[in-house]
Design an enzyme around this catalytic site. Structure first.
Site, PDB file in Angstrom:
ATOM      1  N   ASP A  13     -16.795 -45.402   8.786  1.00 25.64           N
ATOM      2  CA  ASP A  13     -16.195 -46.443   9.625  1.00 25.64           C
ATOM      3  C   ASP A  13     -15.344 -45.889  10.752  1.00 25.64           C
ATOM      4  OD1 ASP A  13     -17.309 -48.383   7.839  1.00 25.64           O
ATOM      5  OD2 ASP A  13     -15.715 -47.848   6.447  1.00 25.64           O
ATOM      6  N   GLY A  15     -16.374 -45.496  13.726  1.00 27.59           N
ATOM      7  CA  GLY A  15     -16.832 -46.061  15.002  1.00 27.59           C
ATOM      8  C   GLY A  15     -18.042 -45.315  15.547  1.00 27.59           C
ATOM      9  N   LYS A  16     -18.854 -44.778  14.634  1.00 27.92           N
ATOM     10  CA  LYS A  16     -20.038 -44.015  15.076  1.00 27.92           C
ATOM     11  C   LYS A  16     -21.012 -44.872  15.871  1.00 27.92           C
ATOM     12  CE  LYS A  16     -20.787 -43.148  10.863  1.00 27.92           C
ATOM     13  NZ  LYS A  16     -19.475 -43.538  10.341  1.00 27.92           N
ATOM     14  N   GLY A  40     -22.569 -49.596   7.713  1.00 21.50           N
ATOM     15  CA  GLY A  40     -22.498 -50.753   8.600  1.00 21.50           C
ATOM     16  C   GLY A  40     -21.906 -50.330   9.922  1.00 21.50           C
ATOM     17  N   HIS A  41     -22.587 -50.657  10.992  1.00 21.42           N
ATOM     18  CA  HIS A  41     -22.108 -50.322  12.335  1.00 21.42           C
ATOM     19  C   HIS A  41     -21.868 -51.609  13.103  1.00 21.42           C
ATOM     20  CE1 HIS A  41     -24.314 -46.171  12.484  1.00 21.42           C
ATOM     21  NE2 HIS A  41     -23.172 -46.113  11.844  1.00 21.42           N
ATOM     22  N   THR A 128     -20.856 -49.719  -2.653  1.00 25.24           N
ATOM     23  CA  THR A 128     -21.128 -50.942  -1.909  1.00 25.24           C
ATOM     24  C   THR A 128     -22.080 -51.849  -2.704  1.00 25.24           C
ATOM     25  OG1 THR A 128     -22.962 -49.887  -0.775  1.00 25.24           O
ATOM     26  CG2 THR A 128     -20.827 -49.797   0.328  1.00 25.24           C
ATOM     27  N   GLN A 223     -21.895 -43.312   7.537  1.00 25.64           N
ATOM     28  CA  GLN A 223     -20.775 -42.953   6.655  1.00 25.64           C
ATOM     29  C   GLN A 223     -19.997 -41.766   7.197  1.00 25.64           C
ATOM     30  OE1 GLN A 223     -23.358 -42.255   3.520  1.00 25.64           O
ATOM     31  NE2 GLN A 223     -23.342 -44.348   2.824  1.00 25.64           N
ATOM     32  N   THR A 307     -19.323 -54.906   3.103  1.00 19.65           N
ATOM     33  CA  THR A 307     -18.836 -55.634   1.930  1.00 19.65           C
ATOM     34  C   THR A 307     -17.649 -56.551   2.222  1.00 19.65           C
ATOM     35  OG1 THR A 307     -17.387 -53.790   1.406  1.00 19.65           O
ATOM     36  CG2 THR A 307     -19.540 -53.797   0.336  1.00 19.65           C
ATOM     37  N   ASP A 339      -6.244 -47.220  20.863  1.00 16.78           N
ATOM     38  CA  ASP A 339      -5.471 -48.414  21.234  1.00 16.78           C
ATOM     39  C   ASP A 339      -4.797 -49.080  20.039  1.00 16.78           C
ATOM     40  OD1 ASP A 339      -8.304 -48.947  20.614  1.00 16.78           O
ATOM     41  OD2 ASP A 339      -7.700 -51.046  20.756  1.00 16.78           O
ATOM     42  N   GLY A 421     -11.260 -49.241  22.713  1.00 20.03           N
ATOM     43  CA  GLY A 421     -11.650 -50.627  22.477  1.00 20.03           C
ATOM     44  C   GLY A 421     -13.110 -50.667  22.098  1.00 20.03           C
TER      45      GLY A 421
HETATM   46  P1  IMP Z   1     -22.336 -46.099  -2.197  1.00 22.47           P
HETATM   47  O1  IMP Z   1     -22.742 -45.300  -1.012  1.00 22.47           O
HETATM   48  O2  IMP Z   1     -22.594 -47.568  -2.060  1.00 22.47           O
HETATM   49  O3  IMP Z   1     -22.875 -45.527  -3.476  1.00 22.47           O
HETATM   50  O4  IMP Z   1     -20.741 -45.979  -2.340  1.00 22.47           O
HETATM   51  C1  IMP Z   1     -20.107 -44.743  -2.606  1.00 22.47           C
HETATM   52  C2  IMP Z   1     -18.810 -44.636  -1.825  1.00 22.47           C
HETATM   53  O5  IMP Z   1     -19.075 -44.508  -0.438  1.00 22.47           O
HETATM   54  C3  IMP Z   1     -17.885 -45.839  -1.965  1.00 22.47           C
HETATM   55  O6  IMP Z   1     -16.546 -45.377  -1.884  1.00 22.47           O
HETATM   56  C4  IMP Z   1     -18.208 -46.660  -0.727  1.00 22.47           C
HETATM   57  O7  IMP Z   1     -17.162 -47.518  -0.362  1.00 22.47           O
HETATM   58  C5  IMP Z   1     -18.427 -45.561   0.284  1.00 22.47           C
HETATM   59  N1  IMP Z   1     -19.281 -45.946   1.405  1.00 22.47           N
HETATM   60  C6  IMP Z   1     -20.634 -46.036   1.402  1.00 22.47           C
HETATM   61  N2  IMP Z   1     -21.078 -46.378   2.628  1.00 22.47           N
HETATM   62  C7  IMP Z   1     -20.003 -46.478   3.424  1.00 22.47           C
HETATM   63  C8  IMP Z   1     -19.816 -46.773   4.810  1.00 22.47           C
HETATM   64  O8  IMP Z   1     -20.744 -46.965   5.583  1.00 22.47           O
HETATM   65  N3  IMP Z   1     -18.540 -46.793   5.267  1.00 22.47           N
HETATM   66  C9  IMP Z   1     -17.491 -46.516   4.450  1.00 22.47           C
HETATM   67  N4  IMP Z   1     -17.610 -46.225   3.163  1.00 22.47           N
HETATM   68  C10 IMP Z   1     -18.861 -46.201   2.647  1.00 22.47           C
HETATM   69 MG    MG Z   2     -19.161 -48.722   8.802  1.00 30.65          MG
END
Ligand code: IMP
Ligand code: MG
Length: 434
Positions: A13, A15-16, A40-41, A128, A223, A307, A339, A421
């Protein structure tokens, strides 16, 4: 032309998506190489705001080929939903190539993800719940089902019949869960296969062919590096390899390490983490709430894209970040959300970990040690002026400039891009990376 990798430097997360969207301007191919729809982006551009979980952020440029590499775990239902939403909003997705070698997230993977988390109880990872972990487990166990299998009914039937008996025994006998029906699954996934067929192709060849033609290829990470299966805060990590080191980026699309010229690491100006696991600089005070809820009114607060969980918040951890710079072999840093720090009286950076009277400057491997370390902070003056309209480094408030210079020193890597931003133009390009 180079192959450039963009990786998350922290716990995801960072900001990729936003940085890839910016860097994709000059690229011909944008390829995702790891993870699944656990990622998630969020991307904001002229067409509006989009949340992507599988489709690469390059899809918003009409002339780019977007690739989902073999290293990605694909839930076909989620991918089809994403394609449909993009098409409905006028985004052409015919330039998307989905690797025939990518692993498929099957219904048992989703069940097992949830069942396993419940069984772990207090030691749950905080996944997740999208089935990504069990899918990668089966890839390594050589029990996986790949996108290519979805395209031929006989192959899919053979593969499901070969693995489902085992999966159902695990689901019911180990976890006490509900077994999954073979026929129903085969029909449903065969249909997904038909609907995806026009997108499926040789992803590796698509990437390498563009590279041979001298075109610029961007490999998009998901990630963050501290969730890396090998280098992250194990066992609180994800089940794939988000980093660029050895097995990550190259493996996930099929290019050798000598083909990769640059690796850009995306770091937030502070830290966040969702899910469980060590987080030495975590804050529980009003600064955490303030950073989390900055821009919440317009959907920009620190809540998971996948999530919706509130993200844990902390100061920038330079020990963990430098570790990440080193094992990724980063050539440049993109620093995001500067910011969000606007208006803070002072800003802290963790420069070391104190453990039993000693100062550690590298990340310990042991989870129990990492839970015990006390962050050693350096405190820098904050700034009052808003930075969101700034487009040149020299126009930033002087304390913000000093903060960035200190980040470069501590992380031992230049900050070439700063985002202030969510919109494409809200960026300060210090050095045009490409
Ligand atoms: P999993 O990838 O769903 O098995 O989750 C394993 C760990 O990676 C957990 O702590 C999730 O919250 C974290 N995680 C998985 N994908 C992301 C992401 O895109 N952003 C932030 N944390 C992630
Ligand atoms: Mg994300």
């Amino acid at each position: 032309m180079p192959i450039v990798v963009v990786v998350g430097g922290q716990w995801g997360d960072e900001g990729k998506g936003r940085i890839v969207d910016l860097l994709a301007r000059k690229a011909r191919v944008v390829a995702r190489y790891s993870a699944g729809n656990n990622a998630g982006h969020t991307i904001v551009n002229e067409q509006g705001e989009f949340k992507l979980h599988l489709v690469p952020a390059g899809i918003f440029y009409p002339e780019k080929t977007c690739v989902i590499g073999n290293g990605v775990a694909i839930d076909p239902e989620v991918l089809l939903g994403e394609i449909e939403t993009l098409e409905q909003r006028g985004i052409d997705t015919t330039r998307l190539v989905v690797s025939d070698r990518a692993q498929v997230i099957m219904p048992w993977h989703k069940s097992l993800d949830l069942l396993d988390e419940t069984m772990r109880g207090a030691a749950a990872i905080g996944t997740t719940g999208k089935g990504v972990g069990p899918c990668f487990i089966d890839k390594v166990a050589r029990r996986g089902i790949r996108i290519a299998d979805l395209l031929r009914h006989e192959d899919l039937t053979a593969r499901v019949e070969a693995v489902l008996d085992y999966q159902n025994r695990v689901i019911s006998n180990v976890y006490g869960g509900e077994p999954i029906d073979a026929r129903e699954t085969i029909e449903k996934y065969a249909q997904f296969g038909q609907r995806l067929a026009s997108y499926v192709g040789d992803a590796q060849e698509t990437v390498l062919e563009a590279h041979r033609r001298g075109e610029y290829v961007l490999l998009e990470g998901a990630q963050g590096s501290l969730l890396d299966l090998d280098h992250g805060t194990y066992p609180y990590v994800t089940s794939s390899v988000p980093s660029s080191s050895s097995s990550g980026a190259g493996l996930g699309v099929g290019v050798g390490p000598t083909e990769i010229q640059r690796v850009v690491g995306v770091f937030k100006s502070y830290c966040t983490r969702v899910g469980n696991g060590p987080f030495p600089t975590e804050l529980f005070d009003e600064t955490a709430d303030r950073l989390r809820d900055h821009g919440k009114e317009w959907g920009r607060g620190e809540y998971g894209t996948t999530t919706g969980r509130p993200r844990r918040i902390g100061w920038l951890d330079a020990v963990a970040a430098r570790y990440s710079v080193r094992f990724n072999g980063l050539s440049a840093i993109a620093l995001t959300r500067l910011d969000v720090l606007d208006g803070l009286e002072s800003i802290k950076i963790c420069t070391g970990y104190e453990l039993d009277g000693e100062i550690l400057e590298t990340l310990p491997a042991r989870e129990s040690t990492l839970n015990r370390v006390q962050p050693v902070y350096e405190e820098l003056p904050g700034w009052t002026d808003a930075t969101s309209e700034v487009r040149n480094f020299d126009d930033l408030p002087l304390p913000a400039q000093a903060f960035i210079r200190r980040v470069e020193q501590l992380l031992e890597c230049p900050v070439d891009l700063i985002s202030v931003g969510p919109a494409r133009e809200q960026a300060i390009i210090v050095d045009p990376i490409l």
